[in-house]
Each structure stands twice: as C-alpha cells, then as structure tokens.
Write a protein that holds these residues in place. Structure first.
Motif, PDB file in Angstrom:
ATOM      1  N   GLY A   7       0.737  -1.253   0.042  1.00  0.00           N
ATOM      2  CA  GLY A   7       0.114  -0.130   0.072  1.00  0.00           C
ATOM      3  C   GLY A   7       0.903   1.377  -0.045  1.00  0.00           C
ATOM      4  N   THR A   8       1.783   1.457   1.093  1.00  0.00           N
ATOM      5  CA  THR A   8       2.630   2.488   0.902  1.00  0.00           C
ATOM      6  C   THR A   8       3.450   2.697  -0.351  1.00  0.00           C
ATOM      7  OG1 THR A   8       4.496   1.349   2.188  1.00  0.00           O
ATOM      8  CG2 THR A   8       3.034   2.533   3.350  1.00  0.00           C
ATOM      9  N   SER A   9       4.195   1.840  -1.040  1.00  0.00           N
ATOM     10  CA  SER A   9       4.665   1.958  -2.275  1.00  0.00           C
ATOM     11  C   SER A   9       3.802   2.233  -3.491  1.00  0.00           C
ATOM     12  CB  SER A   9       5.334   0.449  -2.838  1.00  0.00           C
ATOM     13  OG  SER A   9       6.128   0.189  -1.792  1.00  0.00           O
ATOM     14  N   PHE A  10       2.586   1.626  -3.348  1.00  0.00           N
ATOM     15  CA  PHE A  10       1.570   2.089  -4.527  1.00  0.00           C
ATOM     16  C   PHE A  10       1.169   3.530  -4.386  1.00  0.00           C
ATOM     17  CE2 PHE A  10      -2.670   2.749  -5.903  1.00  0.00           C
ATOM     18  CZ  PHE A  10      -2.505   2.583  -7.205  1.00  0.00           C
ATOM     19  N   GLY A  11       0.980   4.019  -3.075  1.00  0.00           N
ATOM     20  CA  GLY A  11       0.763   5.313  -2.965  1.00  0.00           C
ATOM     21  C   GLY A  11       1.530   6.224  -3.326  1.00  0.00           C
ATOM     22  N   ARG A  12       3.094   5.728  -3.295  1.00  0.00           N
ATOM     23  CA  ARG A  12       4.065   6.761  -3.726  1.00  0.00           C
ATOM     24  C   ARG A  12       4.134   6.917  -5.108  1.00  0.00           C
ATOM     25  NH1 ARG A  12       6.867   4.801   0.779  1.00  0.00           N
ATOM     26  NH2 ARG A  12       7.940   3.115  -0.647  1.00  0.00           N
ATOM     27  N   LYS A  13       3.773   5.648  -5.925  1.00  0.00           N
ATOM     28  CA  LYS A  13       3.948   5.542  -7.075  1.00  0.00           C
ATOM     29  C   LYS A  13       2.523   6.157  -7.957  1.00  0.00           C
ATOM     30  CE  LYS A  13       6.768   1.542  -7.509  1.00  0.00           C
ATOM     31  NZ  LYS A  13       8.130   2.271  -8.141  1.00  0.00           N
ATOM     32  N   TRP A  14       1.459   6.102  -7.343  1.00  0.00           N
ATOM     33  CA  TRP A  14       0.254   6.675  -7.805  1.00  0.00           C
ATOM     34  C   TRP A  14       0.694   8.186  -7.563  1.00  0.00           C
ATOM     35  CZ3 TRP A  14      -3.512   7.189 -10.714  1.00  0.00           C
ATOM     36  CH2 TRP A  14      -4.391   8.130 -10.486  1.00  0.00           C
ATOM     37  N   ARG A  15       1.100   8.936  -6.736  1.00  0.00           N
ATOM     38  CA  ARG A  15       1.299  10.249  -6.461  1.00  0.00           C
ATOM     39  C   ARG A  15       2.158  10.667  -7.374  1.00  0.00           C
ATOM     40  NH1 ARG A  15       0.660   9.041  -1.128  1.00  0.00           N
ATOM     41  NH2 ARG A  15       2.874   8.773  -0.978  1.00  0.00           N
ATOM     42  N   LYS A  16       3.462   9.887  -7.955  1.00  0.00           N
ATOM     43  CA  LYS A  16       4.415  10.326  -8.634  1.00  0.00           C
ATOM     44  C   LYS A  16       3.633  10.387 -10.274  1.00  0.00           C
ATOM     45  CE  LYS A  16       8.982   9.241 -10.377  1.00  0.00           C
ATOM     46  NZ  LYS A  16      10.002   8.334 -10.000  1.00  0.00           N
ATOM     47  N   ALA A  17       2.717   9.515 -10.577  1.00  0.00           N
ATOM     48  CA  ALA A  17       2.223   9.218 -11.638  1.00  0.00           C
ATOM     49  C   ALA A  17       1.139  10.545 -11.881  1.00  0.00           C
ATOM     50  CB  ALA A  17       1.391   7.940 -11.880  1.00  0.00           C
ATOM     51  N   ARG A  18       0.292  10.787 -10.897  1.00  0.00           N
ATOM     52  CA  ARG A  18      -0.795  11.778 -10.829  1.00  0.00           C
ATOM     53  C   ARG A  18       0.059  12.952 -11.291  1.00  0.00           C
ATOM     54  NH1 ARG A  18      -2.815  11.612  -5.840  1.00  0.00           N
ATOM     55  NH2 ARG A  18      -1.538  13.134  -5.072  1.00  0.00           N
ATOM     56  N   GLU A  19       1.191  13.428 -10.295  1.00  0.00           N
ATOM     57  CA  GLU A  19       1.704  14.457 -10.636  1.00  0.00           C
ATOM     58  C   GLU A  19       2.060  14.796 -12.106  1.00  0.00           C
ATOM     59  OE1 GLU A  19       4.517  14.748  -7.473  1.00  0.00           O
ATOM     60  OE2 GLU A  19       3.093  14.851  -5.748  1.00  0.00           O
ATOM     61  N   VAL A  21       1.101  13.742 -14.918  1.00  0.00           N
ATOM     62  CA  VAL A  21       0.059  14.219 -15.926  1.00  0.00           C
ATOM     63  C   VAL A  21      -0.740  15.332 -15.352  1.00  0.00           C
ATOM     64  CG1 VAL A  21       0.170  11.911 -17.021  1.00  0.00           C
ATOM     65  CG2 VAL A  21      -1.590  12.168 -14.902  1.00  0.00           C
ATOM     66  N   ALA A  22      -0.219  15.925 -14.308  1.00  0.00           N
ATOM     67  CA  ALA A  22      -1.154  17.294 -13.713  1.00  0.00           C
ATOM     68  C   ALA A  22      -2.638  16.812 -13.355  1.00  0.00           C
ATOM     69  CB  ALA A  22      -0.984  18.228 -14.833  1.00  0.00           C
ATOM     70  N   MET A  23      -2.587  15.497 -12.869  1.00  0.00           N
ATOM     71  CA  MET A  23      -4.147  15.373 -12.252  1.00  0.00           C
ATOM     72  C   MET A  23      -4.126  16.143 -10.750  1.00  0.00           C
ATOM     73  SD  MET A  23      -4.831  11.513 -12.755  1.00  0.00           S
ATOM     74  CE  MET A  23      -5.522  10.849 -14.410  1.00  0.00           C
ATOM     75  N   PRO A  24      -5.335  16.698 -10.581  1.00  0.00           N
ATOM     76  CA  PRO A  24      -5.537  17.038  -9.067  1.00  0.00           C
ATOM     77  C   PRO A  24      -5.053  16.304  -8.020  1.00  0.00           C
ATOM     78  CG  PRO A  24      -7.769  17.255 -10.389  1.00  0.00           C
ATOM     79  CD  PRO A  24      -6.476  16.424 -11.248  1.00  0.00           C
ATOM     80  N   LYS A  25      -4.529  16.899  -7.217  1.00  0.00           N
ATOM     81  CA  LYS A  25      -4.340  16.002  -5.774  1.00  0.00           C
ATOM     82  C   LYS A  25      -5.534  15.129  -5.175  1.00  0.00           C
ATOM     83  CE  LYS A  25      -2.280  16.916  -1.220  1.00  0.00           C
ATOM     84  NZ  LYS A  25      -1.913  18.038  -0.277  1.00  0.00           N
ATOM     85  N   GLU A  26      -6.870  15.685  -5.294  1.00  0.00           N
ATOM     86  CA  GLU A  26      -7.870  15.089  -4.890  1.00  0.00           C
ATOM     87  C   GLU A  26      -8.347  13.585  -5.888  1.00  0.00           C
ATOM     88  OE1 GLU A  26      -8.086  18.250  -5.965  1.00  0.00           O
ATOM     89  OE2 GLU A  26      -7.589  18.956  -3.961  1.00  0.00           O
ATOM     90  N   PHE A  27      -7.752  13.680  -6.725  1.00  0.00           N
ATOM     91  CA  PHE A  27      -8.009  12.574  -7.768  1.00  0.00           C
ATOM     92  C   PHE A  27      -7.373  11.187  -7.409  1.00  0.00           C
ATOM     93  CE2 PHE A  27      -8.198   9.872 -11.616  1.00  0.00           C
ATOM     94  CZ  PHE A  27      -9.345  10.376 -12.348  1.00  0.00           C
ATOM     95  N   ARG A  28      -8.326  10.467  -6.848  1.00  0.00           N
ATOM     96  CA  ARG A  28      -7.893   9.165  -6.315  1.00  0.00           C
ATOM     97  C   ARG A  28      -7.932   8.089  -7.412  1.00  0.00           C
ATOM     98  NH1 ARG A  28     -12.989   8.060  -3.078  1.00  0.00           N
ATOM     99  NH2 ARG A  28     -13.732   8.705  -4.930  1.00  0.00           N
ATOM    100  N   PHE A  29      -6.818   6.794  -7.320  1.00  0.00           N
ATOM    101  CA  PHE A  29      -7.110   6.029  -8.105  1.00  0.00           C
ATOM    102  C   PHE A  29      -8.122   5.155  -8.350  1.00  0.00           C
ATOM    103  CE2 PHE A  29      -6.130   1.388  -9.267  1.00  0.00           C
ATOM    104  CZ  PHE A  29      -5.052   1.687 -10.261  1.00  0.00           C
ATOM    105  N   TYR A  30      -9.028   5.178  -7.404  1.00  0.00           N
ATOM    106  CA  TYR A  30     -10.341   4.439  -7.560  1.00  0.00           C
ATOM    107  C   TYR A  30     -11.203   5.457  -8.499  1.00  0.00           C
ATOM    108  CZ  TYR A  30     -15.210   3.605  -6.770  1.00  0.00           C
ATOM    109  OH  TYR A  30     -16.535   3.495  -6.910  1.00  0.00           O
ATOM    110  N   ASP A  31     -10.840   6.708  -8.588  1.00  0.00           N
ATOM    111  CA  ASP A  31     -11.617   7.279  -9.932  1.00  0.00           C
ATOM    112  C   ASP A  31     -11.315   7.046 -11.067  1.00  0.00           C
ATOM    113  OD1 ASP A  31     -12.707   9.134  -7.886  1.00  0.00           O
ATOM    114  OD2 ASP A  31     -11.046  10.518  -7.875  1.00  0.00           O
ATOM    115  N   LEU A  32     -10.162   6.296 -11.328  1.00  0.00           N
ATOM    116  CA  LEU A  32      -9.852   5.696 -12.660  1.00  0.00           C
ATOM    117  C   LEU A  32     -10.754   4.661 -12.997  1.00  0.00           C
ATOM    118  CD1 LEU A  32      -5.847   5.834 -12.610  1.00  0.00           C
ATOM    119  CD2 LEU A  32      -7.565   7.172 -13.967  1.00  0.00           C
ATOM    120  N   ARG A  33     -11.281   3.817 -11.997  1.00  0.00           N
ATOM    121  CA  ARG A  33     -12.095   2.569 -12.088  1.00  0.00           C
ATOM    122  C   ARG A  33     -13.341   3.276 -12.428  1.00  0.00           C
ATOM    123  NH1 ARG A  33     -12.349  -2.492  -9.037  1.00  0.00           N
ATOM    124  NH2 ARG A  33     -14.299  -3.288  -9.084  1.00  0.00           N
ATOM    125  N   HIS A  34     -13.942   4.269 -11.488  1.00  0.00           N
ATOM    126  CA  HIS A  34     -15.097   4.786 -11.831  1.00  0.00           C
ATOM    127  C   HIS A  34     -15.308   5.373 -13.342  1.00  0.00           C
ATOM    128  CE1 HIS A  34     -18.993   6.213 -10.195  1.00  0.00           C
ATOM    129  NE2 HIS A  34     -18.735   7.467 -10.988  1.00  0.00           N
TER     130      HIS A  34
END
Length: 119
Positions: A7-19, A21-34
């Motif tokens: 979980g902690t590794s994924f969180g870091r990788k997700w934040r790095k990927a989100r940043e 591509v300039a996604m908002p900080k509030e955009f969660r990984f779950y939002d991709l699924r939705h």
C-alpha cells in the motif's frame, strides 16, 4: 510480472504518476475505475460486461457506474427509433421484416396516413 506493491509503495507511485500528468491532488486511483466503468456503461456495455470489467459480481455495485443523462436518454430513443424504422416494411401490416429481428412485432403505419390519436 513483479511482486504486488504494498500500500505505501503504491501510494508513492500513484502520487508520482498523478503529478506527472498534472491530475488534481484529490483525484484518487479509484476515480480511474469509476471513470472507466462509467464510460463503458455510457457506450452501451451491458450489466454483465460491467461486472466482468470491474471484477465484481454484485449487480448492485455496478449501478454506481450507470448514470442516466438527458443526452444518453436521447441517444437511446434515437437508436430505438432507428431500429424500429429499419424493421418496418410499408404495407406489411405488422409482420416482421425479413431483414429485421423475427421476434419483434412492429405495426405498419395506418393506411390512411393518420395516427390513432388523430382519429
């Protein structure tokens, strides 16, 4: 294929990927699924298709992704109208068109050209 991420590794990788591509900080990984499942539902995926895509079996869970909009309702109505028009054969009096779906009953227009409501 490597080992699953903690979980902690994924969180870091997700934040790095989100940043990246300039996604908002509030955009969660779950939002991709939705978003993906909502787009699939909007393009006509059947309930079973959504269940397979999401890896979820409860039908109730899939209703989350199915939003009804005026635009989607209009497209549905237009598609139904087009389907019915293709199956009609003038003067055939309700028998299915050879090219149409044999199980559907689509009455032909009244012979006088008036609708039942106009009588």
């Amino acid at each position: 294929m490597g080992a699953p991420l903690r979980g902690t590794s994924f969180g870091r990788k997700w934040r790095k990927a989100r940043e990246a591509v300039a996604m908002p900080k509030e955009f969660r990984f779950y939002d991709l699924r939705h978003t993906g499942n909502t787009l699939a539902a909007d393009t006509g995926a059947k309930l079973k298709d959504l269940m397979v895509r999401a890896g979820q079996s409860p039908e109730r869970a899939q209703l989350i992704y199915q939003h009804s909009t005026k635009e989607h309702q209009r497209r549905l109505a237009d598609d139904i109208d087009a389907t019915v028009r293709l199956q009609r054969v003038p003067g055939d009096r309700g028998r299915p068109s050879p090219a149409g779906a044999g199980h559907m009953f689509v009455p032909a227009p009244p012979a006088s050209g008036r609708t039942a409501r106009a009588r």
